[in-house]
Design an enzyme around this catalytic site. Structure first.
Site, PDB file in Angstrom:
ATOM      1  N   LEU A  12       0.835  -1.250   0.058  1.00  0.00           N
ATOM      2  CA  LEU A  12       0.008  -0.001   0.155  1.00  0.00           C
ATOM      3  C   LEU A  12       0.675   1.267  -0.095  1.00  0.00           C
ATOM      4  CD1 LEU A  12      -2.396  -1.205   2.866  1.00  0.00           C
ATOM      5  CD2 LEU A  12      -2.775  -1.396   0.243  1.00  0.00           C
ATOM      6  N   LYS A  13       2.035   1.167   0.555  1.00  0.00           N
ATOM      7  CA  LYS A  13       2.974   2.363   0.386  1.00  0.00           C
ATOM      8  C   LYS A  13       2.205   3.473   1.109  1.00  0.00           C
ATOM      9  CE  LYS A  13       6.112   0.880  -2.669  1.00  0.00           C
ATOM     10  NZ  LYS A  13       5.547   0.176  -3.751  1.00  0.00           N
ATOM     11  N   LEU A  14       1.915   3.023   2.512  1.00  0.00           N
ATOM     12  CA  LEU A  14       1.000   3.975   3.202  1.00  0.00           C
ATOM     13  C   LEU A  14       2.142   4.977   3.535  1.00  0.00           C
ATOM     14  CD1 LEU A  14      -0.631   1.404   5.597  1.00  0.00           C
ATOM     15  CD2 LEU A  14      -1.770   2.957   3.950  1.00  0.00           C
ATOM     16  N   ASP A  41       0.718   8.416   5.650  1.00  0.00           N
ATOM     17  CA  ASP A  41      -0.430   9.391   6.004  1.00  0.00           C
ATOM     18  C   ASP A  41      -0.146   9.595   7.521  1.00  0.00           C
ATOM     19  OD1 ASP A  41      -2.720  10.854   5.683  1.00  0.00           O
ATOM     20  OD2 ASP A  41      -3.310   9.738   4.197  1.00  0.00           O
ATOM     21  N   ILE A  42      -1.310  10.243   7.898  1.00  0.00           N
ATOM     22  CA  ILE A  42      -1.328  10.422   9.467  1.00  0.00           C
ATOM     23  C   ILE A  42      -1.731   8.920   9.972  1.00  0.00           C
ATOM     24  CG2 ILE A  42      -1.603  12.838   9.651  1.00  0.00           C
ATOM     25  CD1 ILE A  42      -4.534  12.187  10.108  1.00  0.00           C
ATOM     26  N   GLY A  43      -1.495   8.820  11.319  1.00  0.00           N
ATOM     27  CA  GLY A  43      -1.870   7.175  11.777  1.00  0.00           C
ATOM     28  C   GLY A  43      -3.161   6.822  11.774  1.00  0.00           C
ATOM     29  N   SER A  86      13.546   1.058  -5.620  1.00  0.00           N
ATOM     30  CA  SER A  86      14.336   0.621  -6.670  1.00  0.00           C
ATOM     31  C   SER A  86      14.305   1.574  -8.157  1.00  0.00           C
ATOM     32  CB  SER A  86      13.568  -0.720  -7.096  1.00  0.00           C
ATOM     33  OG  SER A  86      12.346  -0.223  -7.442  1.00  0.00           O
ATOM     34  N   GLY A 112      13.086  -4.858  -7.957  1.00  0.00           N
ATOM     35  CA  GLY A 112      13.891  -4.317  -8.831  1.00  0.00           C
ATOM     36  C   GLY A 112      14.374  -5.662  -9.697  1.00  0.00           C
ATOM     37  N   GLN A 115      13.114  -4.349 -14.045  1.00  0.00           N
ATOM     38  CA  GLN A 115      13.701  -3.345 -13.642  1.00  0.00           C
ATOM     39  C   GLN A 115      15.247  -3.362 -13.883  1.00  0.00           C
ATOM     40  OE1 GLN A 115      12.134  -0.688 -10.303  1.00  0.00           O
ATOM     41  NE2 GLN A 115      10.934  -2.716 -10.002  1.00  0.00           N
TER      42      GLN A 115
HETATM   43  P1  XMP Z   1       8.540  -5.613 -11.161  1.00  0.00           P
HETATM   44  O1  XMP Z   1       7.375  -5.923 -12.360  1.00  0.00           O
HETATM   45  O2  XMP Z   1       9.102  -4.434 -11.652  1.00  0.00           O
HETATM   46  O3  XMP Z   1       7.328  -5.133 -10.132  1.00  0.00           O
HETATM   47  O4  XMP Z   1       9.266  -6.779 -10.903  1.00  0.00           O
HETATM   48  C1  XMP Z   1       7.933  -4.802  -8.800  1.00  0.00           C
HETATM   49  C2  XMP Z   1       6.829  -4.340  -7.722  1.00  0.00           C
HETATM   50  O5  XMP Z   1       7.256  -3.931  -6.612  1.00  0.00           O
HETATM   51  C3  XMP Z   1       6.851  -2.505  -6.478  1.00  0.00           C
HETATM   52  N1  XMP Z   1       7.943  -1.824  -6.208  1.00  0.00           N
HETATM   53  C4  XMP Z   1       8.330  -1.317  -5.111  1.00  0.00           C
HETATM   54  N2  XMP Z   1       7.934  -1.655  -3.853  1.00  0.00           N
HETATM   55  N3  XMP Z   1       9.737  -0.452  -2.838  1.00  0.00           N
HETATM   56  C5  XMP Z   1       8.527  -1.174  -2.792  1.00  0.00           C
HETATM   57  O6  XMP Z   1       7.716  -1.210  -1.836  1.00  0.00           O
HETATM   58  C6  XMP Z   1      10.393  -0.234  -4.083  1.00  0.00           C
HETATM   59  O7  XMP Z   1      11.354   0.532  -4.217  1.00  0.00           O
HETATM   60  C7  XMP Z   1       9.859  -0.675  -5.029  1.00  0.00           C
HETATM   61  N4  XMP Z   1      10.107  -0.670  -6.275  1.00  0.00           N
HETATM   62  C8  XMP Z   1       9.082  -1.451  -6.950  1.00  0.00           C
HETATM   63  C9  XMP Z   1       6.173  -2.098  -7.629  1.00  0.00           C
HETATM   64  O8  XMP Z   1       5.304  -1.208  -7.543  1.00  0.00           O
HETATM   65  C10 XMP Z   1       5.973  -3.618  -8.421  1.00  0.00           C
HETATM   66  O9  XMP Z   1       4.441  -3.708  -7.581  1.00  0.00           O
END
Ligand code: XMP
Length: 206
Positions: free
Chosen positions: A58-60, A62-64, A112, A163, A167
């Site tokens: 969720l990559k949260l 925000d406030i708690g 990444s 990554g 990537q």
């Molecule tokens: P791919 O297709 O690139 O998907 O192998 C990678 C997945 O990971 C997520 N992502 C990250 N999540 N920190 C994270 O918490 C990061 O640095 C990061 N880099 C990529 C991306 O959204 C995808 O779901």
């Protein structure tokens, strides 16, 4: 079981059916599955159908109060949050909620993509210190192994590492640099033979 966290990011036009097919194929071979906003938006009730570990990406940030409000509506074994929101009235409250719900909390300490160097990477060590207060694990990049090795030096618990593949980082490279799990999305999920992909890259990894 391979130390892989499969990232279930559906291609355009695909959704839960696509994801659940992959879960069926791969669940006995991998550590678990990472689910992010694209699938959650299309029906959080389907999370119940994943009979494996689930990391909610969720990559949260925000406030708690709001972060608690979000995760109290979702089922998962772990959740990913950003570190930069800080401890007081943010991550301290998220930590309380994850502990109550028996969920793990992973903090992003570096990312990444290249833009991570613009802001986030200036604070990696501070984020790790914060992780000591609240986190069970951290997220650190396979695309910059110097950063990943630094995180490994200072952080003794779980590191999950994105990554790989799409990537640019080769499979197994993050594990060799100290990560516990590699996050693999497109390279695996869009392969014609996902099981073959896993076996060819991960059978002789360590
Ligand atoms: P791919 O297709 O690139 O998907 O192998 C990678 C997945 O990971 C997520 N992502 C990250 N999540 N920190 C994270 O918490 C990061 O640095 C990061 N880099 C990529 C991306 O959204 C995808 O779901």
């Amino acid at each position: 079981m391979y130390p892989v966290l499969v990232s279930l990011d559906p291609p355009p036009g695909k959704g839960w059916n696509w994801a659940l097919e992959l879960v069926k194929k791969l669940k006995d071979k991998v550590w678990g599955f990472k689910v992010g906003w694209p699938l959650i938006i299309e029906g959080k009730e389907n999370l119940e159908k994943i009979d494996s570990r689930i990391v909610l990406d969720l990559k949260l940030a925000d406030i708690g109060y709001t972060m608690r409000n979000v995760i109290s509506r979702l089922r998962g074994d772990a959740v990913i949050a950003h570190a930069f929101v800080g401890y007081q009235t943010a991550l301290e409250i998220l930590r309380e909620e994850t502990a109550k719900r028996d969920m793990e909390l992973y903090l992003v300490v570096s990312m990444s993509h290249r833009g991570s160097k613009e802001f986030i990477d200036r604070h990696v060590k501070e984020f790790i210190k914060l992780a000591y207060l609240v986190a069970d694990g951290v997220v650190a990049p396979a695309t910059r192994l110097d950063v990943l090795r630094l995180v490994r030096r200072y952080w003794p618990k779980t590191i999950i590492s994105p990554g790989i593949g799409a990537q640019g980082a080769p499979p197994c490279s993050a594990l060799r640099a100290g990560a516990n799990l590699e996050i693999v999305g497109r390279a695996l999920t869009r392969s014609d033979d996902p099981l073959g992909f896993l076996e060819s890259y991960y059978a002789q990894c360590s």
